[in-house]
Write a protein that holds these residues in place. Sequence first.
Motif, PDB file in Angstrom:
ATOM      1  N   CYS A 122     -32.589   4.947 -95.060  1.00 54.18           N
ATOM      2  CA  CYS A 122     -32.566   5.270 -96.486  1.00 54.18           C
ATOM      3  C   CYS A 122     -31.861   6.623 -96.639  1.00 54.18           C
ATOM      4  N   SER A 123     -30.954   6.698 -97.575  1.00 53.00           N
ATOM      5  CA  SER A 123     -30.203   7.937 -97.779  1.00 53.00           C
ATOM      6  C   SER A 123     -31.067   9.038 -98.399  1.00 53.00           C
ATOM      7  N   HIS A 124     -32.179   8.659 -99.002  1.00 50.01           N
ATOM      8  CA  HIS A 124     -33.037   9.633 -99.671  1.00 50.01           C
ATOM      9  C   HIS A 124     -34.110  10.207 -98.751  1.00 50.01           C
ATOM     10  N   CYS A 125     -34.847   9.332 -98.049  1.00 50.31           N
ATOM     11  CA  CYS A 125     -35.989   9.818 -97.255  1.00 50.31           C
ATOM     12  C   CYS A 125     -35.827   9.607 -95.749  1.00 50.31           C
ATOM     13  N   GLY A 126     -34.834   8.832 -95.323  1.00 51.60           N
ATOM     14  CA  GLY A 126     -34.603   8.629 -93.893  1.00 51.60           C
ATOM     15  C   GLY A 126     -35.386   7.478 -93.283  1.00 51.60           C
ATOM     16  N   GLN A 127     -36.154   6.736 -94.100  1.00 53.38           N
ATOM     17  CA  GLN A 127     -36.918   5.591 -93.605  1.00 53.38           C
ATOM     18  C   GLN A 127     -35.970   4.512 -93.096  1.00 53.38           C
ATOM     19  N   ARG A 179     -34.929  -2.724 -92.358  1.00 53.05           N
ATOM     20  CA  ARG A 179     -34.294  -3.846 -91.665  1.00 53.05           C
ATOM     21  C   ARG A 179     -33.703  -4.796 -92.696  1.00 53.05           C
ATOM     22  N   VAL A 180     -32.394  -5.092 -92.562  1.00 47.20           N
ATOM     23  CA  VAL A 180     -31.722  -6.013 -93.478  1.00 47.20           C
ATOM     24  C   VAL A 180     -31.045  -7.114 -92.661  1.00 47.20           C
ATOM     25  N   PRO A 181     -30.952  -8.330 -93.222  1.00 47.80           N
ATOM     26  CA  PRO A 181     -30.315  -9.421 -92.481  1.00 47.80           C
ATOM     27  C   PRO A 181     -28.806  -9.204 -92.345  1.00 47.80           C
ATOM     28  N   ARG A 182     -28.270  -9.615 -91.209  1.00 47.15           N
ATOM     29  CA  ARG A 182     -26.828  -9.503 -90.971  1.00 47.15           C
ATOM     30  C   ARG A 182     -26.078 -10.650 -91.651  1.00 47.15           C
ATOM     31  N   GLY A 183     -24.817 -10.401 -91.988  1.00 51.70           N
ATOM     32  CA  GLY A 183     -23.927 -11.436 -92.487  1.00 51.70           C
ATOM     33  C   GLY A 183     -24.159 -11.834 -93.937  1.00 51.70           C
ATOM     34  N   LYS A 184     -24.793 -11.039 -94.736  1.00 53.22           N
ATOM     35  CA  LYS A 184     -25.069 -11.377 -96.133  1.00 53.22           C
ATOM     36  C   LYS A 184     -24.160 -10.617 -97.098  1.00 53.22           C
ATOM     37  N   GLY A 185     -23.202  -9.853 -96.557  1.00 54.68           N
ATOM     38  CA  GLY A 185     -22.305  -9.087 -97.428  1.00 54.68           C
ATOM     39  C   GLY A 185     -22.959  -7.795 -97.896  1.00 54.68           C
ATOM     40  N   ARG A 186     -22.643  -7.386 -99.127  1.00 49.50           N
ATOM     41  CA  ARG A 186     -23.239  -6.167 -99.680  1.00 49.50           C
ATOM     42  C   ARG A 186     -24.607  -6.503-100.264  1.00 49.50           C
ATOM     43  N   LEU A 187     -25.590  -5.717 -99.874  1.00 52.72           N
ATOM     44  CA  LEU A 187     -26.956  -5.934-100.351  1.00 52.72           C
ATOM     45  C   LEU A 187     -27.462  -4.690-101.055  1.00 52.72           C
ATOM     46  N   ARG A 188     -28.248  -4.898-102.081  1.00 53.33           N
ATOM     47  CA  ARG A 188     -28.926  -3.797-102.764  1.00 53.33           C
ATOM     48  C   ARG A 188     -30.347  -3.763-102.197  1.00 53.33           C
ATOM     49  N   VAL A 189     -30.662  -2.666-101.525  1.00 51.63           N
ATOM     50  CA  VAL A 189     -31.924  -2.539-100.805  1.00 51.63           C
ATOM     51  C   VAL A 189     -32.806  -1.517-101.508  1.00 51.63           C
ATOM     52  N   THR A 190     -34.096  -1.824-101.578  1.00 50.24           N
ATOM     53  CA  THR A 190     -35.076  -0.870-102.104  1.00 50.24           C
ATOM     54  C   THR A 190     -35.888  -0.342-100.932  1.00 50.24           C
ATOM     55  N   CYS A 191     -35.908   0.955-100.779  1.00 51.67           N
ATOM     56  CA  CYS A 191     -36.654   1.576 -99.691  1.00 51.67           C
ATOM     57  C   CYS A 191     -38.155   1.353 -99.922  1.00 51.67           C
ATOM     58  N   PRO A 192     -38.880   0.859 -98.909  1.00 49.76           N
ATOM     59  CA  PRO A 192     -40.317   0.624 -99.091  1.00 49.76           C
ATOM     60  C   PRO A 192     -41.134   1.911 -99.186  1.00 49.76           C
ATOM     61  N   LYS A 193     -40.574   3.018 -98.730  1.00 43.26           N
ATOM     62  CA  LYS A 193     -41.322   4.280 -98.723  1.00 43.26           C
ATOM     63  C   LYS A 193     -41.164   5.057-100.028  1.00 43.26           C
ATOM     64  N   CYS A 194     -39.907   5.270-100.440  1.00 47.72           N
ATOM     65  CA  CYS A 194     -39.673   6.119-101.626  1.00 47.72           C
ATOM     66  C   CYS A 194     -39.176   5.332-102.838  1.00 47.72           C
ATOM     67  N   ARG A 195     -38.968   4.037-102.710  1.00 49.16           N
ATOM     68  CA  ARG A 195     -38.499   3.150-103.788  1.00 49.16           C
ATOM     69  C   ARG A 195     -37.093   3.487-104.274  1.00 49.16           C
ATOM     70  N   GLU A 196     -36.326   4.210-103.464  1.00 51.65           N
ATOM     71  CA  GLU A 196     -34.928   4.508-103.798  1.00 51.65           C
ATOM     72  C   GLU A 196     -34.104   3.248-103.561  1.00 51.65           C
ATOM     73  N   LYS A 197     -33.197   2.942-104.496  1.00 49.66           N
ATOM     74  CA  LYS A 197     -32.328   1.781-104.338  1.00 49.66           C
ATOM     75  C   LYS A 197     -30.974   2.258-103.829  1.00 49.66           C
ATOM     76  N   PHE A 198     -30.440   1.542-102.829  1.00 50.17           N
ATOM     77  CA  PHE A 198     -29.120   1.865-102.303  1.00 50.17           C
ATOM     78  C   PHE A 198     -28.455   0.593-101.812  1.00 50.17           C
ATOM     79  N   GLU A 199     -27.142   0.645-101.722  1.00 57.87           N
ATOM     80  CA  GLU A 199     -26.385  -0.518-101.272  1.00 57.87           C
ATOM     81  C   GLU A 199     -25.965  -0.348 -99.832  1.00 57.87           C
ATOM     82  N   VAL A 200     -25.938  -1.474 -99.127  1.00 59.58           N
ATOM     83  CA  VAL A 200     -25.559  -1.466 -97.719  1.00 59.58           C
ATOM     84  C   VAL A 200     -24.763  -2.745 -97.434  1.00 59.58           C
ATOM     85  N   LYS A 201     -23.787  -2.608 -96.546  1.00 56.40           N
ATOM     86  CA  LYS A 201     -23.004  -3.773 -96.123  1.00 56.40           C
ATOM     87  C   LYS A 201     -23.609  -4.294 -94.836  1.00 56.40           C
ATOM     88  N   SER A 202     -24.038  -5.557 -94.869  1.00 58.75           N
ATOM     89  CA  SER A 202     -24.700  -6.104 -93.674  1.00 58.75           C
ATOM     90  C   SER A 202     -23.830  -6.952 -92.865  1.00 58.75           C
TER      91      SER A 202
END
Length: 143
Positions: free
Chosen positions: A112-117, A120-143
């Motif tokens: 997580c870019s905010h808290c460092g948590q 785990r995201v699945p591979r091969g799904k393209g760009r995903l919008r992920v919500t951090c379970p610790k701080c609830r920060e939303k960020f995008e990641v390419k899987s």
Amino acid sequence: MANGDWKQKVSEAQRRAVEWMRGRRGADDIVYACIYLAFILGVINIFAHWAWMSWLALALLVYGLFRIQSKNLAARSRENESFLKAIGPLRPWLQNPKAAATEAKQFKHVKCSHCGQKVRVPRGKGRLRVTCPKCREKFEVKS
């Protein structure tokens, strides 16, 4: 010897062993690592015939026995925790290499870019919008 005498002797030996182990921790992760490493060094030494390797394997076994018999639980716990922290990323690969390889193929671990948590995201799904379970920060990641 009567039929029940050996059962009584076994139970007496078990009682003494349990009493002796009272206040001791027993085997932990460092002990298992020492035993496995001593075994590997012993097998290598069968072919290499290096005296220092035999002594090193013996020293590892003696150190493992020392840890098992130690009553200083706080110190042994701290040592074990620092050992586990040191081998942290390698631990799944050492415990179950097949499962770790499958995990690495199917999932990607991102921070997580905010808290460092780690998330785990699945591979091969393209760009995903992920919500951090610790701080609830939303960020995008390419899987």
